[in-house]
Structure formats: structure tokens, C-alpha cells
Design a protein around this motif. Structure first.
Motif, PDB file in Angstrom:
ATOM      1  N   HIS A 163      -3.907   1.510  -1.278  1.00 15.75           N
ATOM      2  CA  HIS A 163      -4.944   2.232  -0.269  1.00 15.75           C
ATOM      3  C   HIS A 163      -5.827   0.993   0.342  1.00 15.75           C
ATOM      4  CE1 HIS A 163      -4.862   6.297  -1.419  1.00 15.75           C
ATOM      5  NE2 HIS A 163      -4.765   5.824  -2.846  1.00 15.75           N
ATOM      6  N   SER A 164      -6.231   1.111   1.637  1.00 18.03           N
ATOM      7  CA  SER A 164      -6.828  -0.004   2.395  1.00 18.03           C
ATOM      8  C   SER A 164      -8.143  -0.156   1.647  1.00 18.03           C
ATOM      9  CB  SER A 164      -6.867   0.379   3.800  1.00 18.03           C
ATOM     10  OG  SER A 164      -5.588   0.792   4.400  1.00 18.03           O
ATOM     11  N   CYS A 213      -5.588   0.951  11.640  1.00 16.33           N
ATOM     12  CA  CYS A 213      -5.690  -0.656  11.692  1.00 16.33           C
ATOM     13  C   CYS A 213      -4.432  -1.261  12.229  1.00 16.33           C
ATOM     14  CB  CYS A 213      -6.169  -1.273  10.515  1.00 16.33           C
ATOM     15  SG  CYS A 213      -7.817  -0.877   9.737  1.00 16.33           S
ATOM     16  N   TRP A 214      -3.420  -0.918  11.781  1.00 15.40           N
ATOM     17  CA  TRP A 214      -2.238  -1.787  12.368  1.00 15.40           C
ATOM     18  C   TRP A 214      -2.097  -1.458  13.928  1.00 15.40           C
ATOM     19  CZ3 TRP A 214       1.957  -4.102   9.537  1.00 15.40           C
ATOM     20  CH2 TRP A 214       3.064  -4.444  10.164  1.00 15.40           C
ATOM     21  N   TYR A 225      -5.871   4.947   7.021  1.00 17.31           N
ATOM     22  CA  TYR A 225      -6.741   3.797   7.467  1.00 17.31           C
ATOM     23  C   TYR A 225      -5.940   2.505   7.979  1.00 17.31           C
ATOM     24  CZ  TYR A 225     -10.618   6.198   5.082  1.00 17.31           C
ATOM     25  OH  TYR A 225     -11.446   7.110   4.848  1.00 17.31           O
ATOM     26  N   GLY A 226      -4.738   2.118   6.994  1.00 14.40           N
ATOM     27  CA  GLY A 226      -3.979   0.997   7.306  1.00 14.40           C
ATOM     28  C   GLY A 226      -3.160   1.403   8.547  1.00 14.40           C
ATOM     29  N   THR A 286      -7.216 -10.517   4.411  1.00 14.21           N
ATOM     30  CA  THR A 286      -7.139  -9.310   4.030  1.00 14.21           C
ATOM     31  C   THR A 286      -7.938  -8.464   5.373  1.00 14.21           C
ATOM     32  OG1 THR A 286      -7.414  -9.645   1.680  1.00 14.21           O
ATOM     33  CG2 THR A 286      -8.093  -7.556   2.210  1.00 14.21           C
ATOM     34  N   PRO A 331     -10.776  -2.180  12.380  1.00 15.57           N
ATOM     35  CA  PRO A 331     -10.362  -3.263  11.718  1.00 15.57           C
ATOM     36  C   PRO A 331     -11.578  -4.158  11.435  1.00 15.57           C
ATOM     37  CG  PRO A 331      -8.744  -2.607  13.374  1.00 15.57           C
ATOM     38  CD  PRO A 331      -9.948  -2.229  13.996  1.00 15.57           C
ATOM     39  N   PHE A 360      -1.315  -4.302   4.648  1.00 15.41           N
ATOM     40  CA  PHE A 360      -1.968  -3.133   5.265  1.00 15.41           C
ATOM     41  C   PHE A 360      -1.401  -2.093   4.159  1.00 15.41           C
ATOM     42  CE2 PHE A 360      -1.687  -5.572   8.784  1.00 15.41           C
ATOM     43  CZ  PHE A 360      -2.664  -5.128   9.730  1.00 15.41           C
ATOM     44  N   GLY A 361      -2.356  -1.169   3.849  1.00 12.07           N
ATOM     45  CA  GLY A 361      -2.157   0.053   3.169  1.00 12.07           C
ATOM     46  C   GLY A 361      -1.269   0.920   3.762  1.00 12.07           C
ATOM     47  N   THR A 382       3.526  -3.379   5.685  1.00 13.74           N
ATOM     48  CA  THR A 382       2.779  -1.953   4.969  1.00 13.74           C
ATOM     49  C   THR A 382       3.267  -2.092   3.790  1.00 13.74           C
ATOM     50  OG1 THR A 382       2.577  -1.159   7.199  1.00 13.74           O
ATOM     51  CG2 THR A 382       2.823   0.374   5.250  1.00 13.74           C
TER      52      THR A 382
END
Length: 375
Positions: A119-120, A97-98, A93-94, A36, A65, A88-89, A114
Motif C-alpha cells: 500500500h502506498s 502517483c505514477w 494511490y500508487g 519514497t 504525489p 510504488f504501491g 510497482t
């Protein structure tokens, strides 16, 4: 916005620790892992722990991340070709991080997804007095996110190694599948909330090459009265047992070769221990894949972990070869340096880049989420 890491796949100080071993037909990835991804928000510059009923102001803040991304980043910065499967959300935020992992660190996310409507998960970490307090929040994933997290690992890519976090009583089918195809499995474990501490519950340990618990975990699982005895006992279940000893360093046993090694910890001023365990594992895996002797692997793992705790954050603090090279050059410059300690790390001399090495200790840029909007 992509974090400024000071190290990346195209950095002048990039080192490929497996360069001498690479050949046509090798697996496309050096390391595969799954888990996660969190968004970590780190508050720094706190003089003390927050006090109930008051407001505390931090002098610094960063975002990066977190979760399994800490391990993935540590591996990538040490020059290993890293593949990550994660959900990933589809929130900002997602997206952040990606981008940070794929573009900033060069981590392969082909098996990641994704997931709309999710939500992340977020962790807020407050660092003070060399420790940290964390608060996390996350939503139950919708069915598509659950499927993304559960199905991707069932078909792991070809890789030299994989890193797994074992869960008591919960086998992960991908581990056996990866081991069957020749992937070397390195595993750690979390705290057993059931209180059973039964090695029989770690069924996937049978597929692992190395097991890296901390001292308390190792003693509880084996019933041994000291960490070194626990490491020896664990080799009845896994070829290589590595037990971290906190401020004392680490101890390891390789039952296949008969090697044992104990390396003391490097004394540093610890600012934030977040992610240090992940960095230790990444360093040990790097040395293992490169074919180093057990003591060198242990020393390198301890060094990378020591460098990481001098910075704030999890993935933010993972060192690359520039940091390792700068540290090695710096410690050799001390007139009163213990020659025995220097010899312990002499294996670094022919590996490290001595050009483009910045002064040490280094300060990484601590990024936060940018002001711009996605187009």
C-alpha cells in the motif's frame, strides 16, 4: 486522473535552461534522484488548527504525489530532464502517483517499480495560518518493495546531476557510484534524531559538490554561532555550501571560485510552506547546471521557493517558467519598484518566455483522485 499543472514538457512556455549546453554524447538525464513517493492529501481553507474533540471542515482539498515527488516535479517544471527511481504501491494511490509523474510531469520512471501487495504511504496535510500540520501513515514494505528501494539506486543512470538526502551514519552506495562516473551530487540533510550532529557521520558528503542545509542544521553540524560562519566552515568538507536563512533569505560560499553571495528573501504572503525546501534546491541545481554565477543561482532558488509558498501543497505548488515569467513581468510594472531589487533578477530577462504569459499571481488547479476506474 492527471493533475492540471499549468506547465508540462510540451507547454508553450516551456524553457530549456540547458539548451545552449546540450551536445551529442551528453548524459540522457539532467538530474537523477531516488526516494519514497507518498500520496499527499492537502486540506485547505481551515481558519485555525483542529481542536481536540471537535470536527473541522476544510473549504478545499487536493491530492498529489508527495515525498521525493515534490523534488522531482520541481525539477521537471524548470525544464530539467528528470529520472526518478522509486517503489510504488499497486493500489489506486500508487497508480495515480505514477500517472501524475510520468504523464503529467514528463518524469522518467524507467528505474521505478510497482510492487504487488504494498500500500502506498500517505500524508495528510492541514494548512492554516501560513503553517501546516501533517499526519503520515505507511506499511512496512514487503521484501520486493524493500529490494526495489535499495537495489535501483546502486546502478544510477548517467546524469549531469543527482540530488541526495544524506542520513547520518547511513551511507548510500549509489552516491559514490554516481560521483565516480561524473555526476555532480547536490545534497540536503534532515534533522539528526541521534543528537550527534557529527559531520564525520555524513560520509557521502565527500562525494558531493554542494551541501544545502538550513541555518539550524548548519550551525549544529559545525558548532558555529551564526549561519554565515557555518557556511564558511562547511566548505572544508564540500566545495559549495548553501545555508537557507528562512525569512532572511540564503547565504552561499563557493570555495573553488572564492565567490560568496547573500540574497534576501522575497516578501510574499505564505499560504503553505510544504515543499518549499525542495523547490529551493531544484532552483539552485537548475542555475548550477546552467553555469550561472553563484548570486544568480541563489536568487533564482529563493524566487522559486517564494512562488511555491503562495500555493497549497508540495508538488502542486512547484512553479514552472510560466509562473516565473509572470512574476518578472508583474514586478517590473510597479512604478515604485526598487531598481536595485530589479537588477538582482535582471538575468531572467533573456531567459524567460514573454509570450503566452498568464496574469500573476496564478492559481493552479488543485486536483484530487478522479471518479473513473482503471480499465
Amino acid at each position: 486522473m492527471t493533475p492540471s499543472t499549468g506547465e508540462g514538457p510540451h507547454s508553450p512556455a516551456h524553457v530549456d535552461p540547458l539548451a545552449a549546453l546540450r551536445a551529442p554524447g551528453d548524459p540522457p538525464w539532467d538530474v537523477y534522484l531516488t526516494g519514497t513517493v507518498f500520496l499527499d492529501i492537502v486540506f485547505t481553507g481551515l481558519d485555525s488548527a483542529p481542536v481536540r474533540g471537535t470536527e473541522s471542515w476544510a473549504r478545499g482539498m487536493g491530492s498529489s504525489p508527495g515525498g521525493v515527488a515534490n523534488m522531482a516535479t520541481a525539477l521537471a517544471r524548470l525544464g530539467l530532464r528528470t529520472s526518478l527511481a522509486a517503489a510504488f504501491g499497486d493500489d489506486h494511490y500508487g497508480e495515480y502517483c505514477w500517472d501524475a509523474l510520468a504523464q503529467g510531469e514528463g518524469i522518467d520512471l524507467t528505474l521505478s517499480r510497482t510492487v504487488p501487495g504494498w500500500h502506498s504511504p500517505v500524508t495528510v496535510s492541514m494548512a492554516y495560518e501560513g503553517e501546516r500540520t501533517m499526519v503520515s501513515h505507511g506499511h512496512e514494505p514487503p521484501q520486493e518493495a524493500a529490494l526495489a528501494q535499495e537495489s535501483a539506486p546502486d546502478h544510477p543512470p548517467r546524469a549531469r546531476a543527482a540530488i541526495a538526502s544524506l542520513v547520518p551514519g547511513v551511507p548510500a552506495p549509489w552516491i559514490a557510484e554516481a560521483a565516480r562516473t561524473g555526476t555532480r551530487i547536490f545534497a540536503d540533510v534532515g534533522w539528526d534524531d541521534t543528537g550527534a550532529w557529527d559531520l564525520a557521520g555524513l560520509t557521502d558528503l565527500a562525494h558531493c559538490e554542494a551541501f544545502l542545509p538550513n541555518a539550524e542544521e548548519a550551525m549544529r553540524y559545525t558548532g558555529a554561532d551564526c549561519p554565515r560562519a557555518a557556511a564558511r566552515a562547511l566548505t572544508a568538507h564540500v566545495p559549495v555550501a548553501v545555508v537557507t536563512l528562512g525569512a532572511e533569505g540564503a547565504y552561499a560560499v563557493d570555495a573553488r571560485t572564492g565567490e560568496t553571495a547573500e540574497v534576501p528573501a522575497i516578501a510574499v504572503e505564505a499560504l503553505d510552506p510544504t515543499g518549499a525546501g525542495d523547490v529551493f534546491v531544484a532552483g539552485f541545481v537548475t542555475g548550477s547546471l546552467a553555469g550561472w554565477p553563484l548570486a544568480d543561482r541563489l536568487a533564482f532558488a529563493g524566487l522559486t521557493a517564494a512562488l511555491s509558498v503562495q500555493e497549497f501543497g508540495g508538488s502542486l505548488s512547484a512553479p514552472g517558467w510560466s509562473e516565473v515569467a509572470a512574476w518578472w513581468r508583474r514586478v517590473q510594472s510597479y512604478d515604485d519598484q526598487d531598481p536595485t531589487a530589479l537588477r538582482r533578477y535582471a538575468f531572467l530577462a533573456d531567459l524567460l518566455p514573454m509570450d503566452h504569459v498568464r496574469p500573476w499571481p496564478l492559481r493552479r488547479a488543485v486536483p484530487t483522485i478522479g471518479f473513473g476506474r482503471s480499465v
